[in-house]
Design an enzyme around this catalytic site. Structure first.
Site, PDB file in Angstrom:
ATOM      1  N   CYS A  45     -11.175  -9.250   9.201  1.00  7.07           N
ATOM      2  CA  CYS A  45     -10.468  -8.187  10.064  1.00  7.07           C
ATOM      3  C   CYS A  45     -10.726  -7.846  11.447  1.00  7.07           C
ATOM      4  O   CYS A  45     -10.554  -7.249  12.428  1.00  7.07           O
ATOM      5  CB  CYS A  45     -10.459  -7.532   8.775  1.00  7.07           C
ATOM      6  SG  CYS A  45      -9.565  -6.004   9.853  1.00  7.07           S
ATOM      7  N   SER A  50       1.078   4.080   2.355  1.00  8.93           N
ATOM      8  CA  SER A  50       0.820   4.553   3.405  1.00  8.93           C
ATOM      9  C   SER A  50       2.259   4.958   3.734  1.00  8.93           C
ATOM     10  O   SER A  50       3.455   4.131   2.947  1.00  8.93           O
ATOM     11  CB  SER A  50      -0.075   4.215   4.283  1.00  8.93           C
ATOM     12  OG  SER A  50       0.610   2.406   5.406  1.00  8.93           O
ATOM     13  N   LYS A  71      -0.924  -8.608  10.512  1.00 11.32           N
ATOM     14  CA  LYS A  71      -2.203  -8.849  10.718  1.00 11.32           C
ATOM     15  C   LYS A  71      -3.408  -8.411   9.524  1.00 11.32           C
ATOM     16  O   LYS A  71      -4.903  -8.778   9.835  1.00 11.32           O
ATOM     17  CB  LYS A  71      -2.011  -7.897  11.632  1.00 11.32           C
ATOM     18  CG  LYS A  71      -2.591  -6.547  11.898  1.00 11.32           C
ATOM     19  CD  LYS A  71      -2.264  -5.494  13.481  1.00 11.32           C
ATOM     20  CE  LYS A  71      -2.551  -3.837  13.169  1.00 11.32           C
ATOM     21  NZ  LYS A  71      -3.583  -3.181  12.746  1.00 11.32           N
ATOM     22  N   ASP A  72      -2.512  -7.842   8.846  1.00  7.47           N
ATOM     23  CA  ASP A  72      -3.746  -7.016   7.976  1.00  7.47           C
ATOM     24  C   ASP A  72      -3.976  -8.587   7.003  1.00  7.47           C
ATOM     25  O   ASP A  72      -4.228  -8.369   5.866  1.00  7.47           O
ATOM     26  CB  ASP A  72      -3.762  -6.351   6.365  1.00  7.47           C
ATOM     27  CG  ASP A  72      -3.506  -4.815   8.155  1.00  7.47           C
ATOM     28  OD1 ASP A  72      -4.158  -4.843   9.142  1.00  7.47           O
ATOM     29  OD2 ASP A  72      -2.766  -4.212   7.723  1.00  7.47           O
ATOM     30  N   THR A  76      -2.722  10.519  10.035  1.00  7.48           N
ATOM     31  CA  THR A  76      -3.877  10.749   9.969  1.00  7.48           C
ATOM     32  C   THR A  76      -5.033  11.202  11.483  1.00  7.48           C
ATOM     33  O   THR A  76      -5.577  12.269  11.781  1.00  7.48           O
ATOM     34  CB  THR A  76      -5.377  10.366   9.488  1.00  7.48           C
ATOM     35  OG1 THR A  76      -4.605  10.756   8.284  1.00  7.48           O
ATOM     36  CG2 THR A  76      -6.456  11.060   8.836  1.00  7.48           C
ATOM     37  N   ARG A 133     -10.366   6.606  11.804  1.00  6.53           N
ATOM     38  CA  ARG A 133      -9.993   5.878  10.714  1.00  6.53           C
ATOM     39  C   ARG A 133      -9.065   6.685  10.035  1.00  6.53           C
ATOM     40  O   ARG A 133      -8.553   8.142  10.839  1.00  6.53           O
ATOM     41  CB  ARG A 133     -11.269   5.337   9.652  1.00  6.53           C
ATOM     42  CG  ARG A 133     -11.656   4.211   9.731  1.00  6.53           C
ATOM     43  CD  ARG A 133     -11.739   3.039   9.826  1.00  6.53           C
ATOM     44  NE  ARG A 133     -11.135   3.551   8.387  1.00  6.53           N
ATOM     45  CZ  ARG A 133     -11.263   2.606   7.482  1.00  6.53           C
ATOM     46  NH1 ARG A 133     -12.976   2.574   7.139  1.00  6.53           N
ATOM     47  NH2 ARG A 133     -10.984   2.631   5.989  1.00  6.53           N
ATOM     48  N   GLY A 134      -7.975   6.215   9.004  1.00 10.73           N
ATOM     49  CA  GLY A 134      -7.099   6.816   8.705  1.00 10.73           C
ATOM     50  C   GLY A 134      -5.783   5.998   9.402  1.00 10.73           C
ATOM     51  O   GLY A 134      -6.314   5.663  10.193  1.00 10.73           O
ATOM     52  N   ASN A 135      -5.159   7.012   8.051  1.00  5.45           N
ATOM     53  CA  ASN A 135      -3.709   5.964   8.983  1.00  5.45           C
ATOM     54  C   ASN A 135      -2.905   6.885   9.752  1.00  5.45           C
ATOM     55  O   ASN A 135      -3.853   7.875  10.286  1.00  5.45           O
ATOM     56  CB  ASN A 135      -2.499   6.297   7.679  1.00  5.45           C
ATOM     57  CG  ASN A 135      -2.205   8.219   6.799  1.00  5.45           C
ATOM     58  OD1 ASN A 135      -2.279   8.461   7.777  1.00  5.45           O
ATOM     59  ND2 ASN A 135      -2.342   7.880   5.667  1.00  5.45           N
ATOM     60  N   ARG A 181       0.944  -1.079   0.417  1.00  5.73           N
ATOM     61  CA  ARG A 181       0.506  -0.199   0.155  1.00  5.73           C
ATOM     62  C   ARG A 181       1.140   1.166  -0.019  1.00  5.73           C
ATOM     63  O   ARG A 181       2.206   1.375  -0.306  1.00  5.73           O
ATOM     64  CB  ARG A 181      -1.315   0.384   1.571  1.00  5.73           C
ATOM     65  CG  ARG A 181      -2.053  -1.104   1.236  1.00  5.73           C
ATOM     66  CD  ARG A 181      -2.356  -1.244   1.928  1.00  5.73           C
ATOM     67  NE  ARG A 181      -2.716  -0.075   3.408  1.00  5.73           N
ATOM     68  CZ  ARG A 181      -3.032   0.428   4.691  1.00  5.73           C
ATOM     69  NH1 ARG A 181      -2.777  -0.708   5.988  1.00  5.73           N
ATOM     70  NH2 ARG A 181      -4.083   1.291   4.995  1.00  5.73           N
ATOM     71  N   SER A 217     -10.772  -0.736  16.076  1.00  3.20           N
ATOM     72  CA  SER A 217     -10.982  -2.135  16.209  1.00  3.20           C
ATOM     73  C   SER A 217     -12.051  -2.709  17.129  1.00  3.20           C
ATOM     74  O   SER A 217     -12.071  -2.503  18.755  1.00  3.20           O
ATOM     75  CB  SER A 217      -9.045  -2.571  17.309  1.00  3.20           C
ATOM     76  OG  SER A 217      -9.212  -4.023  17.369  1.00  3.20           O
ATOM     77  N   THR A 238     -10.661   4.417  19.283  1.00  2.00           N
ATOM     78  CA  THR A 238      -9.550   2.998  17.523  1.00  2.00           C
ATOM     79  C   THR A 238     -11.075   2.507  17.310  1.00  2.00           C
ATOM     80  O   THR A 238     -12.401   2.537  16.986  1.00  2.00           O
ATOM     81  CB  THR A 238      -9.693   1.887  18.934  1.00  2.00           C
ATOM     82  OG1 THR A 238      -8.980   0.708  18.041  1.00  2.00           O
ATOM     83  CG2 THR A 238     -10.624   1.626  19.578  1.00  2.00           C
ATOM     84  N   ARG A 267     -11.921  -5.664  17.956  1.00  2.00           N
ATOM     85  CA  ARG A 267     -11.414  -6.682  19.897  1.00  2.00           C
ATOM     86  C   ARG A 267     -10.881  -5.865  20.834  1.00  2.00           C
ATOM     87  O   ARG A 267     -10.953  -6.261  21.854  1.00  2.00           O
ATOM     88  CB  ARG A 267     -10.035  -7.567  19.206  1.00  2.00           C
ATOM     89  CG  ARG A 267      -9.190  -8.132  20.101  1.00  2.00           C
ATOM     90  CD  ARG A 267      -8.081  -8.534  18.696  1.00  2.00           C
ATOM     91  NE  ARG A 267      -6.865  -6.922  18.778  1.00  2.00           N
ATOM     92  CZ  ARG A 267      -6.592  -5.633  18.652  1.00  2.00           C
ATOM     93  NH1 ARG A 267      -5.958  -6.590  20.542  1.00  2.00           N
ATOM     94  NH2 ARG A 267      -5.754  -4.655  18.352  1.00  2.00           N
TER      95      ARG A 267
END
Length: 342
Positions: free
Chosen positions: A255, A15, A91-92, A165, A160-162, A13, A140, A138, A142
């Site tokens: 995910c 990022s 993990k992705d 961000t 959200r976001g990288n 990706r 997630s 977060t 989880r």
């Protein structure tokens, strides 16, 4: 094996973190070859692309259909031979890969824990110090599921976001967040480890499967890439991650299923803990197994057995409820989209 002077294209990706991680892999591969045999030395180059997960930054990950968001376009490029290796945050990566693709390399893991990052200028250090009603960001489920059990007075909200961000959203003076939770490994690789306020280590928070490790995906029949990837694989990381992934695969966790893990490998004794938590934190199933292992098959069998034990002791009911919940939320989101279009 002679590598001739083939040029291998490593892709990920686009990022900043993905590019840093790809360059970590690139440097490891380059270091395998001495400059003296220039003619026979393979070359390595990089290619970066935007994925569906990068494009859709508004919807919660929980609704977006799992990990393939981050990997699918990359895998198409791999299978069409436009690129030779994909460098992923392990993990992705979905637990089942498309036909023709394999994980060939697993690099040494950074610390896999999640960490707390507090808004700039605030003096809180831990979740316990945050005032009641504080908003913690977060993406997630989880993390939210596990932490809701322990911190019912905190409010968990999607972010959200990288990483850059998310940090900007956290630090915005008018932003809602008192703190956010991130994977420690990404912050360390980005050189932002100084912002980490405290680690949320097991048993407080079990991390995502194979968090902190980099995986390299190649075409199944690419023997040259396979040989290079095997040479940069870190056995302890590989065995721990393969056990964790086998557990998740059996639980069929995509995910956004609240499966948390912790593992260690000392003198071929593998210890692995898995947990599944209801979205609202009301139910939690946790189990630990420990066994001497001699190869990858035994490692994966242990992870699978752990999942079966979790399923038999209440995880199945939790996962079934989550599936129903997700389907209802997707339906609501679709109806909302249709109203906007109309």
């Amino acid at each position: 094996m002679s590598h001739s002077s083939r040029t291998f294209v490593l892709a990920s990706r686009g990022s900043q973190l993905a590019q840093i991680q790809t360059n970590i892999a690139l440097d490891s591969m380059k270091s395998l070859f001495t400059e003296t045999e220039v003619d026979a030395t393979p070359k390595f180059t990089t290619s970066f692309m935007t994925t569906a997960g990068d494009k859709n930054q508004s919807q919660a990950l929980y609704l977006l259909g799992g990990k393939a968001l981050w990997t699918k376009e990359l895998e198409v490029a791999l299978l069409e031979r436009e690129v030779d290796m994909l460098v992923h945050s392990f993990k992705d990566v979905p637990t089942v890969l498309p036909e023709g693709c394999i994980i060939a390399g697993i690099m040494e893991r950074e610390d896999p824990v999640d960490s707390l990052v507090v808004k700039k200028g605030k003096s809180w250090k831990t979740l316990d110090e945050l005032p009641d009603g504080s908003v913690v960001g977060t993406s997630s489920v989880r993390r939210v599921a596990q932490l809701k059990r322990k911190y019912p007075k905190l409010i968990f909200q999607d972010v959200r976001g990288n990483l850059n961000t998310r940090m900007a959203k956290l630090d915005a003076p008018d932003g809602p967040y008192a703190a956010i939770i991130l994977a420690k490994s990404g912050m360390v690789r980005l050189g932002m480890g100084d912002r980490l306020t405290s680690d949320l280590s097991p048993p407080l928070l079990y991390h995502a499967v194979s968090q902190g490790a980099l995986a390299i995906e190649i075409r199944t029949n690419d023997t040259e890439s396979l040989e290079i990837c095997q040479r940069i694989t870190h056995r302890e990381t590989a065995w721990r991650c393969l056990a964790e992934r086998a557990c998740l695969r059996k639980l069929e966790g995509g995910c956004s299923v609240p499966v948390g893990v912790g593992s260690s490998l000392v003198d071929n004794v593998l210890t692995i803990t898995g947990c599944v938590t209801a979205l609202d934190g009301s139910k939690h199933v946790e189990h630990t197994m420990k066994e001497t292992v001699a190869n990858e098959l035994q490692v994966e069998e242990l992870g699978t057995r752990l999942a079966i034990t979790l399923i038999e002791t209440g995880a199945k009911e939790i996962l079934d409820e989550i599936t129903v919940d997700r389907q209802e939320k997707i339906k609501l989101a679709e109806e909302k989209d249709e109203q906007i279009v109309a």
